[in-house]
Design a protein around this motif. Structure first.
Motif, PDB file in Angstrom:
ATOM      1  N   ARG A  52       0.876  -1.175   0.000  1.00  0.00           N
ATOM      2  CA  ARG A  52       0.000   0.000   0.000  1.00  0.00           C
ATOM      3  C   ARG A  52       0.908   1.217   0.000  1.00  0.00           C
ATOM      4  NH1 ARG A  52      -2.700  -3.965  -0.016  1.00  0.00           N
ATOM      5  NH2 ARG A  52      -4.742  -4.356   0.884  1.00  0.00           N
ATOM      6  N   ARG A  53       0.659   2.121  -0.906  1.00  0.00           N
ATOM      7  CA  ARG A  53       1.473   3.337  -1.002  1.00  0.00           C
ATOM      8  C   ARG A  53       0.578   4.545  -0.754  1.00  0.00           C
ATOM      9  NH1 ARG A  53       5.628   0.688  -2.488  1.00  0.00           N
ATOM     10  NH2 ARG A  53       6.122  -0.412  -4.341  1.00  0.00           N
ATOM     11  N   PHE A  54       1.032   5.399   0.148  1.00  0.00           N
ATOM     12  CA  PHE A  54       0.264   6.578   0.533  1.00  0.00           C
ATOM     13  C   PHE A  54       1.084   7.847   0.331  1.00  0.00           C
ATOM     14  CE2 PHE A  54      -1.092   3.083   3.299  1.00  0.00           C
ATOM     15  CZ  PHE A  54      -2.456   3.076   3.061  1.00  0.00           C
ATOM     16  N   VAL A  55       0.377   8.897  -0.012  1.00  0.00           N
ATOM     17  CA  VAL A  55       0.971  10.224  -0.075  1.00  0.00           C
ATOM     18  C   VAL A  55       0.727  10.894   1.267  1.00  0.00           C
ATOM     19  CG1 VAL A  55       0.693  12.529  -1.114  1.00  0.00           C
ATOM     20  CG2 VAL A  55       0.751  10.490  -2.564  1.00  0.00           C
ATOM     21  N   VAL A  56       1.759  11.563   1.767  1.00  0.00           N
ATOM     22  CA  VAL A  56       1.644  12.377   2.971  1.00  0.00           C
ATOM     23  C   VAL A  56       1.439  13.799   2.481  1.00  0.00           C
ATOM     24  CG1 VAL A  56       2.789  13.138   5.081  1.00  0.00           C
ATOM     25  CG2 VAL A  56       3.265  10.843   4.164  1.00  0.00           C
ATOM     26  N   PHE A  62       2.035  18.128  -1.343  1.00  0.00           N
ATOM     27  CA  PHE A  62       2.779  16.870  -1.266  1.00  0.00           C
ATOM     28  C   PHE A  62       3.950  17.039  -0.309  1.00  0.00           C
ATOM     29  CE2 PHE A  62       6.067  13.917  -2.460  1.00  0.00           C
ATOM     30  CZ  PHE A  62       5.399  12.756  -2.782  1.00  0.00           C
ATOM     31  N   ILE A  63       3.993  16.182   0.722  1.00  0.00           N
ATOM     32  CA  ILE A  63       5.056  16.253   1.718  1.00  0.00           C
ATOM     33  C   ILE A  63       5.969  15.035   1.639  1.00  0.00           C
ATOM     34  CG2 ILE A  63       5.464  16.179   4.217  1.00  0.00           C
ATOM     35  CD1 ILE A  63       3.013  17.977   4.498  1.00  0.00           C
ATOM     36  N   GLY A  64       5.428  13.901   1.252  1.00  0.00           N
ATOM     37  CA  GLY A  64       6.231  12.689   1.165  1.00  0.00           C
ATOM     38  C   GLY A  64       5.370  11.475   0.926  1.00  0.00           C
ATOM     39  N   GLN A  81       7.924   1.969   5.189  1.00  0.00           N
ATOM     40  CA  GLN A  81       8.974   2.847   4.680  1.00  0.00           C
ATOM     41  C   GLN A  81       8.397   4.251   4.576  1.00  0.00           C
ATOM     42  OE1 GLN A  81       9.810   1.064   0.843  1.00  0.00           O
ATOM     43  NE2 GLN A  81      11.106  -0.506   1.740  1.00  0.00           N
ATOM     44  N   ILE A  82       9.257   5.247   4.765  1.00  0.00           N
ATOM     45  CA  ILE A  82       8.790   6.629   4.693  1.00  0.00           C
ATOM     46  C   ILE A  82       9.865   7.515   4.097  1.00  0.00           C
ATOM     47  CG2 ILE A  82       9.550   7.132   7.052  1.00  0.00           C
ATOM     48  CD1 ILE A  82       7.095   8.995   7.284  1.00  0.00           C
ATOM     49  N   ILE A  83       9.417   8.475   3.310  1.00  0.00           N
ATOM     50  CA  ILE A  83      10.284   9.549   2.825  1.00  0.00           C
ATOM     51  C   ILE A  83       9.506  10.848   2.995  1.00  0.00           C
ATOM     52  CG2 ILE A  83      11.440  10.634   0.872  1.00  0.00           C
ATOM     53  CD1 ILE A  83      11.875   7.930  -0.356  1.00  0.00           C
ATOM     54  N   ILE A  84      10.107  11.801   3.684  1.00  0.00           N
ATOM     55  CA  ILE A  84       9.537  13.135   3.806  1.00  0.00           C
ATOM     56  C   ILE A  84      10.429  14.078   3.009  1.00  0.00           C
ATOM     57  CG2 ILE A  84       8.977  15.040   5.393  1.00  0.00           C
ATOM     58  CD1 ILE A  84       7.098  12.628   5.673  1.00  0.00           C
TER      59      ILE A  84
END
Length: 167
Positions: A52-56, A62-64, A81-84
């Motif tokens: 599952r891929r989510f946009v922050v 768009f933040i990450g 996993q996270i990228i900001i």
């Protein structure tokens, strides 16, 4: 701040992140993706039930991204996993996004455990993960290759009951 499913219109932002050596080194991955390849990967993975891929985002900015990958319905665990985006780091978005992703894993996907890998030298990320409730489970010696060298990786995990009692 909220998370929402990744959409095709988000791919230009993902393309920027995936072609940043600095960003992708944190994920222990090569910083090389053509936009055409990214679109093909998006189409291939859109129906993949193991991720599952989510946009922050905040105020539609768009933040990450936060991702749940290798979702295992038998053993009920998944990697997060996270990228900001660097412009938004240091504002608490990573912690909020991690909590949202973990909450989704436990309450929607019925996972028992969420785990992650982080470079042992990434003290800022480790600090955030511990604040969320992750516990160190072990070090994988020279497990990932990035930026021309092998890196030790800390494996961290959080169980559903630990997250529920903390949040």
């Amino acid at each position: 701040m909220k998370i929402r499913p990744l959409e095709k219109g988000d791919l230009p932002y993902i393309y920027q992140q995936e072609n940043s050596r600095k960003v992708m080194a944190l994920w222990f991955q090569e910083a090389y993706t053509s936009f055409d390849e990214l679109q093909i990967l998006y189409e291939r993975h859109i129906l993949d039930q193991t991720e599952r891929r989510f946009v922050v985002e905040n105020d539609e900015q768009f933040i990450g991204v936060v991702e749940l990958v290798d979702i295992d319905p038998l053993h009920r665990h998944t990697e997060i996993q996270i990228i900001i985006n660097s412009d938004y780091q240091g504002h608490g978005y990573a912690q909020l996004a991690m909590k949202s992703g973990i909450d989704y894993a436990f309450k929607v996907l019925n996972m028992h455990k969420v785990y992650l890998y982080v470079d042992v030298d990434n003290s800022a990320a480790i600090h955030i993960y511990k604040k969320v409730g992750f516990i160190e489970e072990g070090i994988l010696r020279q497990h990932f290759f990035a930026e021309g060298r092998y890196h030790d990786s800390l494996m961290m995990g959080i169980l559903a009951n630990e997250f529920t009692s903390k949040n």
